[in-house]
Structure formats: C-alpha cells, structure tokens
Design a protein around this motif. Structure first.
Motif, mmCIF file in Angstrom:
data_model
loop_
_atom_site.group_PDB
_atom_site.id
_atom_site.type_symbol
_atom_site.label_atom_id
_atom_site.label_comp_id
_atom_site.label_asym_id
_atom_site.label_seq_id
_atom_site.Cartn_x
_atom_site.Cartn_y
_atom_site.Cartn_z
ATOM 1 N N VAL A 671 1.071 -1.187 0.057
ATOM 2 C CA VAL A 671 0.186 -0.057 0.009
ATOM 3 C C VAL A 671 0.915 1.355 0.046
ATOM 4 O O VAL A 671 1.865 1.372 0.898
ATOM 5 N N SER A 672 0.747 2.049 -0.972
ATOM 6 C CA SER A 672 1.726 3.124 -1.130
ATOM 7 C C SER A 672 0.768 4.566 -1.452
ATOM 8 O O SER A 672 -0.088 4.513 -2.042
ATOM 9 N N THR A 673 1.803 5.385 -1.408
ATOM 10 C CA THR A 673 1.274 6.771 -1.838
ATOM 11 C C THR A 673 2.103 7.386 -3.153
ATOM 12 O O THR A 673 2.988 6.769 -3.145
ATOM 13 N N GLY A 716 7.638 -1.441 6.161
ATOM 14 C CA GLY A 716 7.455 -0.282 5.244
ATOM 15 C C GLY A 716 8.423 0.881 5.529
ATOM 16 O O GLY A 716 9.407 0.436 6.108
ATOM 17 N N TRP A 717 8.176 2.001 4.754
ATOM 18 C CA TRP A 717 9.059 2.885 5.013
ATOM 19 C C TRP A 717 8.492 4.387 4.650
ATOM 20 O O TRP A 717 7.250 4.391 4.082
ATOM 21 N N GLY A 718 9.128 5.443 4.819
ATOM 22 C CA GLY A 718 8.581 6.541 4.686
ATOM 23 C C GLY A 718 9.805 7.381 4.166
ATOM 24 O O GLY A 718 10.978 7.415 4.793
ATOM 25 N N ALA A 735 4.019 0.673 2.422
ATOM 26 C CA ALA A 735 3.963 -0.358 3.626
ATOM 27 C C ALA A 735 3.363 -1.598 3.135
ATOM 28 O O ALA A 735 2.628 -1.617 1.952
ATOM 29 N N ASP A 736 3.430 -2.869 3.867
ATOM 30 C CA ASP A 736 2.909 -4.072 3.461
ATOM 31 C C ASP A 736 1.384 -3.834 3.425
ATOM 32 O O ASP A 736 0.563 -4.809 2.849
ATOM 33 N N ASP A 737 0.737 -3.065 4.549
ATOM 34 C CA ASP A 737 -0.787 -3.056 4.539
ATOM 35 C C ASP A 737 -1.167 -1.638 4.987
ATOM 36 O O ASP A 737 -0.208 -0.773 5.374
ATOM 37 N N ARG A 743 0.776 3.866 10.630
ATOM 38 C CA ARG A 743 1.601 3.986 11.662
ATOM 39 C C ARG A 743 2.995 4.776 11.108
ATOM 40 O O ARG A 743 3.221 5.643 11.920
ATOM 41 N N ILE A 744 3.249 4.437 10.046
ATOM 42 C CA ILE A 744 4.270 5.350 9.541
ATOM 43 C C ILE A 744 4.234 6.661 9.303
ATOM 44 O O ILE A 744 5.129 7.552 9.621
#
Length: 763
Positions: A671-673, A716-718, A735-737, A743-744
């Motif tokens: 799941v990403s932006t 995941g990451w930011g 992130a994975d979900d 949370r990130i």
C-alpha cells in the motif's frame, strides 16, 4: 561678411571632393584586390579538398578490396566436406578469418531471405543479400549497426557466383575503415563518409570544419559508400573570376592614385579670387582658449543580470520573460563554451522541446556558444533523449537540451552535458560564477549546421527492439514533443498505436505533461478502457520519463516497472549493478537480489544517477519519477521512449504467453502513496530538511540520509526530501498493509510538526 563665408565654404567643398573621390576609388580597388586573393585561395583550396576527397575514396576502397580479397581467399581454402553443413562451414570461416565478428550461412536460392519478416530480419540486410544474386555475386559492401556498434557487412558466394552452393553474410570491424578515412587530411575543408542514396543517406564519419558546405560526392568502388567534400565558403561578392577581379582592382587603385596625385599637383596656377576683408573679420592678439583634451571612452562590456535561483541541482530552469530571457540564454552559451574550451572540446549538439519559447532561447544559446568559438549542431525540435542520442551519434560528448520538462508552459530551461558528463550541483554553479565574473569568451566564430536526427534515432531503436506480438497501446504525449517521435517508434517495433494528445502544442491544452501525477493519467486510463487496449503509456514534456497504466486502469508505478526491467537485464547480465533512487519501494531491493543482481540505492536526480552509473558500471537504473537509464543495449541516458519500447518488448515476448496484467501481477506491491508535495518559499525547503535531519527520531527504523531522510521498518518505509527542481518538500510512504502505512505516516507527522508546528501536511 556672409558672402565671404559662403565663398570659403564652397571652396572648401571643391578642395575636398577630389580627396573623397580618390579615397573611394582607392578603397574599392583594394577591396577588389582582396576579392582577387580570396578567389585565388578558394580555387586552390577547392583543388586541395578535391585531392583529399580522391585520397579518401582510394583509401576506403583499398581497405574494402583488401577485406573482400581476404574473405574470398579464406572461402576458397575451406574443405568441401564441411561446405554442406552451415554450422561447420561458419566455424571453418571463423578459424580462417579471426577478425570476423559474425558469420551467417544462407541457401543458394536465398529462399529464407525472400520469405523473411524484413521488419525483424532487417531491410538493409535483405537488400544486400538479394543484390548479390543480381550483381554476379559482388554485392556492394555496406555498414550495419549491431547493438550500437558500427560494422562492415560483406556478402560472398561459396563457389562460383553463377551457381553458388551457399551465400555467406560476414561482419567485420568498422575500425579499419574509420582509421583509413580519418587519416586523410581534409585540407581545410570537410570530408564525410556516407552510406546510401539521396533518399536515405546516412553520415558515418566526418572530419574537418563543420562550417564547410558539402558540394561534391564521389562513390567508393565496390560499396554503398560515398565521400562528400566541401570547402569553407569565403566572403566573395564579385563574380568568381580572378581575372575580372584583378582588372577591377588595378582600375580602382590606379584611378584613386591618379585623382589623389592630381589634387596635390594641379594643372597650372588657379585664379585666386580676391575677397574683401572686413575689419570685423580680424581679431588682433586675442588669446585662443585652450581646448580640453578629448578622451574617448572605451565601450563597457554589457553585463547581464542573472538570477542565481535558476541554477538548480540538475539543470538551469526559470520563468520565461522573468528569470529566463534570450540574453540569459546567450551568456549561458558563452559560459558553457568557456568550459568546453578549457576541456579542448569544439562541437556541441543543441535541441529543444515543443515549448513556445524554445526557438528564441535555443537560438540565443547557439549564438553564445558560437561566440565562444564552439561549433553547433542544431537538431531542432526533438525530445531530450534524441538530443542525447545525437551526442553519441556525432561523438561530440556535449549537448544542451532546451526544455522545461514537466513544468508549466511559462517555464523553460537547459539540461547540459559537457565531455560526457551531465552537469549538476557544483558544475552548474560554476556556470553562474563565470557569468557573474564576466568570464565569457566572445571572440570566436563557431559554425552552425542543422541535422535531421529523428529517422536515425527511430531506426536505431527499431533495428534492435522488437515486439513478438502486436500489442495495442494508447500513447499519451500530453501535447509535448514526444508526440512527434514516440508513436513512430512504438509502431516500428510492431505495436498497434492509438495516439492521444500527440499533437505538439506548447500551451499543453489538455493536461499537464507530467505522468508522475495520477491526475494527469485520468484521460489515458479512460482511453485504454474505451479502446480495449492492452495498456497505456505516457511521456512527460520532453520525453525522458515514462508512465504506464494497465488495461484495468491501474497505475504501474516506476519502481515496479524497474523490477521488470531488472529481471530482463539480469537474465543477460547476471550480477550487474542496478541503481534506484531513495523514493523507490523497499521490495525493489529484494527483487533485484532474487534476480541475481546487485542493488544500490542512490540520490534522486537524473544527472546524479548517470554519474553514479559511470562510477559503478551499472547496467540499469531508474527513479520513482519515471526516468529509466538502460546501459545494456543502449547508451545509459534517461530515455522514456526507449524505456517504453523495452517494456513492450518484454510484455509481448513473454515465454509463457501471459497478458500484461498477469505479468504486472508478479511484481510485488504494498500500500503506497504517490509523491506528496508541501510547497515552501524558495530555499526554505533545504533549511527545513537540515533541521529535520538533526531532530528526527524513528524508533526501530533504519535511517538513510543520502537524500533527505528515509526511515525503513521491516513492514514499510517513509521519506521526506527537498526537491531540487521546485521549492517543495517531497514525501512518499509505502507499507505492506494499510495499518503499517498509517503507523509510518503518524510517526512522520509527529517528527515533521516537531520542526514546524504550522506545517500543512497532505496526509
């Protein structure tokens, strides 16, 4: 008193007329003498250039004849036992001709050539093979391009040409031809080795002055080559007859000298007219005022005020008419020319995108380069990758693309390469320093020639990249300059193209040419669904970036495309380094490792990525913005059009026959932006990032600070970084979900607001 003054004035004019007439005649005579000298020199230069042309034809012809002789003698010594087995025959030829690069064996009737798919087989290759049958086995030698390498191709019969047992296609290195040709002095003119006829002529090699106009053409025997020659055009306005010019010179000089001599030695004594002298005309012993010394002021060098803010990390970019004007473009050209002169570089390629301000800025830039003594090759309005290609094609190592890329219509700018290095950061600032210091050469007289490069670019791609089945693809060029090239390339590799906004229009009337913004892909998604196309591709304003959507309307983000490209490249280059920027998904590293490659994360920016590729020898690189850099089978520069062709080749050639959707489904995603942006004042985004680096703390994350701050967790990451093209902060989360993504984002929200509590966050 008034009558006397009038009479003196009239006499003064009568005395000056002979002086003026004599001086004019003398000047005209000297000018004609100079023209006589130019005509004589030009005729002598023409003879010397013609001799050089004949010498070049002879040298190239001798090398071709020697190559044909060696090959024919080698074929004559092959054991008849192996002549009926193509594999054994090819191996025997390789043993006897160690320098041969490729050997192909064809039947005596050339049936496989007659029934070949020429788009895949190659039109030029088929024509050369079939010509051997029509020309008694002596097909003209020609040149072919194999994966960017120029080679010499030769067709020979096995046995008598009238009844051959087989035909052999042989490829030899082109280097000996190049060495013999370039060893011939152009004698102050220009020599070009060309291939083909007037309808499809291709320039292979060139030496001498780029300002010379090519005039005469001589064919090279036994080949499809010719040598064109030209001499620099002298400034001659008289008819090109030295005898006529000499006569005019003698008449002018003799006439002027006679008139001046008669003025000094008049015939007889003239009658002097007595003037009545008035007492009032006489001033007795009146001191004359001293004349002040006159000092002529030296003309001051014009200084152009240049906004330092247009000199950015990867290029020079500004608003047309405000921070970017023709004068700014001209002094920038002089600064680039100064840098080139220091590196002993003399020639540069200049091109522009489809923006309305392009012609004026490109022309002013070329004027500045020429004033600095640099020869300019103008390729006109073409995508930026085509300009890069021309730089390699003409071996200049230097180019300037006048482009605003994906920016609004009132922007424009310059992407600069000098000596094979794309300028960035400190090198860009060095140009500003030169302009501010006035360190700008202006005494040069660089040449200018205009070249049509697009057909060569299309042929180069379509001769190497082919789609095994005809995919239907919608091509959205956003009214940018790729519309003039991309549809032809994708049709040329075998796809069915549905054009969308491919008319070049610098107003960008339909949508902004930036495929990294999902809003700009809405029309493409709709067009793909309506037409039932297999997929859609989009390009930015200058064609160096690629966007992709699936049949269902899913945006396939560039980091996932890079996974697909990495698999393909690593299947032929195992262990190769693959570079990606800090905005790419964490899954990319795992995919590269799984495919047997060496992943390397690096800073965002096309010039920074290219520099890292040269440093590491990487075969492939990509950015989340849609820049893709192929070194394997290409030249290593960012080219959205070529990347689109490679993508379609992969999708159409899947061994399992899967659809594009099925292939895209194998690329891991979470799941990403998209890229999120926070506008700031100019320069403030850099200061914010420095503060953020010092204060940011992310529990349990691995931090990467090569470009902003990236925090990686297992799920995941930011990222937050300062854009180097516009004054914004760029953020992205993956992130994975959805729970991990939230949370990130919460963690980043807390740290960002700690630095600036009033920051308006887009998430």
């Amino acid at each position: 008193m008034q009558t006397a003054g009038w009479r003196r004035g009239a006499n003064d004019w009568r005395r000056l007329l002979p002086l003026a007439a004599g001086t004019l005649l003398l000047g005209l005579g000297l000018f004609c003498a100079w023209q006589t000298w130019l005509i004589a020199v030009e005729q002598g230069a023409a003879e010397r250039v013609e001799q050089s042309q004949q010498e070049a034809v002879r040298a190239v012809g001798e090398e071709i004849a020697a190559t044909r002789t060696r090959a024919s003698e080698a074929l004559a010594t092959i054991d008849p036992i192996v002549q009926d087995d193509p594999a054994l025959l090819a191996a025997a030829v390789r043993r006897r001709l160690p320098q041969v690069l490729a050997v192909e064996v064809y039947s005596a009737g050339l049936d496989e050539v007659l029934h070949a798919d020429y788009r895949t087989f190659g039109y030029a290759k088929a024509a050369q093979l079939l010509a051997a049958q029509a020309d008694d086995g002596i097909a003209p030698v020609q040149s072919v391009s194999v994966k960017g390498e120029r080679r010499l191709s030769l067709v020979l019969p096995l046995g008598p040409a009238s009844q051959p047992r087989a035909w052999l296609w042989l490829e030899f290195p082109f280097a000996p031809i190049k060495q013999r040709f370039t060893a011939v002095s152009p004698a102050g003119g220009r020599l070009e080795l060309r291939q083909g006829d007037e309808r499809g002529e291709l320039s292979l090699l060139a030496t001498g002055s780029s300002a010379a106009t090519l005039a005469t053409v001589v064919a090279v025997p036994g080949s499809s080559f010719s040598v064109s020659a030209g001499r620099p055009e002298a400034f001659i306005v008289l008819p090109r007859s030295w005898l006529l010019a000499a006569c005019l010179a003698v008449l002018g000089i003799a006439g002027g000298a006679y008139v001046l001599w008669r003025r000094v030695h008049p015939r007889g004594s003239p009658d002097l007219e007595t003037e009545e002298i008035m007492v009032s005309d006489i001033k007795l012993n009146q001191p004359q005022p001293a004349r002040p010394a006159v000092r002529e002021a030296a003309p001051a060098a014009a200084r152009v005020e240049v906004d330092a803010g247009i000199f950015r990390a990867y290029d020079v970019r500004g608003v047309v008419g405000k921070t970017l004007t023709a004068e700014v473009a001209r002094v920038l050209g002089q600064a680039i020319g100064a840098l080139m002169r220091e590196k002993q570089l003399t020639e540069i390629v200049v091109g522009r995108d489809g923006r309305l301000s392009g012609p004026e800025l490109a022309g002013a830039l070329a004027d500045g380069l020429r004033a600095a003594g640099i020869d300019v090759i103008d390729v006109g309005a073409v995508p930026t990758p085509v300009i890069y290609y021309a730089t390699y094609r003409f071996e200049t190592g230097s180019c300037v693309a006048v482009t605003g890329s994906h920016n609004p219509p009132d922007y424009n700018g310059f992407k600069i390469m000098v000596g094979g290095e794309t300028l960035s950061e400190g090198a860009i600032q060095d140009l500003y320093r030169r302009i501010r210091a006035g360190d700008l050469p202006g005494d040069g007289h660089g040449g200018l020639r205009q070249v049509e490069i697009v057909p060569d670019y299309i042929e180069r791609i379509t001769s190497d990249v082919q789609a095994e089945r005809a995919l239907k693809v919608v091509v959205d060029c956003g009214n940018g300059i790729p519309g003039a090239v991309a549809p032809q390339v994708l049709e040329g590799i075998g796809c069915e193209v549905i054009p969308l906004y491919c008319e070049v229009d610098g107003h960008f009337p339909n949508h902004h040419p930036d495929p990294s913004d999902p809003h700009n892909l809405e029309d493409l998604i709709l067009a793909v669904k309506k037409t039932g196309a297999d997929l859609g591709v989009a390009f930015d304003g200058d064609g160096d970036r690629l966007g992709v959507v699936s049949r269902e309307g899913e945006i396939i983000y560039p980091d996932r495309l890079l996974m697909l490209f990495a698999r393909d490249v690593l299947s032929r280059r195992p262990g190769a380094t693959i570079i990606y920027d800090v905005k790419c998904t964490g899954h990319l590293k795992e995919e590269i490792l799984a495919a047997g490659g060496s992943p390397l994360m690096w800073r965002t920016g096309h010039s920074l990525i290219k520099a890292k590729m040269r440093e590491t020898g990487a075969e492939l690189a990509g950015e989340m913005s849609g820049h893709f850099f192929f070194k394997e089978r290409w030249y290593g520069f960012d080219d959205g059009i070529y990347a689109g062709a490679r993508l379609l080749e992969i999708l159409a050639g899947d061994p399992a026959g899967r659809s594009p959707e099925e292939i895209f489904a194998t690329l891991p995603k979470g799941v990403s932006t998209p890229e999120l942006k926070i506008p700031m004042a100019e320069g403030e985004h850099y200061r914010f990032i420095e503060k953020f680096k010092q204060s940011a703390h992310f529990e349990g994350a691995t931090l990467v600070t090569i470009d902003g701050v990236r925090a990686d967790w297992p799920d995941g990451w930011g990222l937050v970084r300062a854009s180097n093209t516009t004054p914004v902060l760029v953020l992205r989360f993956d992130a994975d979900d959805k729970a991990a993504l939230k949370r990130i984002q919460d963690a980043f929200r807390a740290e960002l607001l700690k630095v600036e509590p009033n920051l308006k966050l887009p998430f």
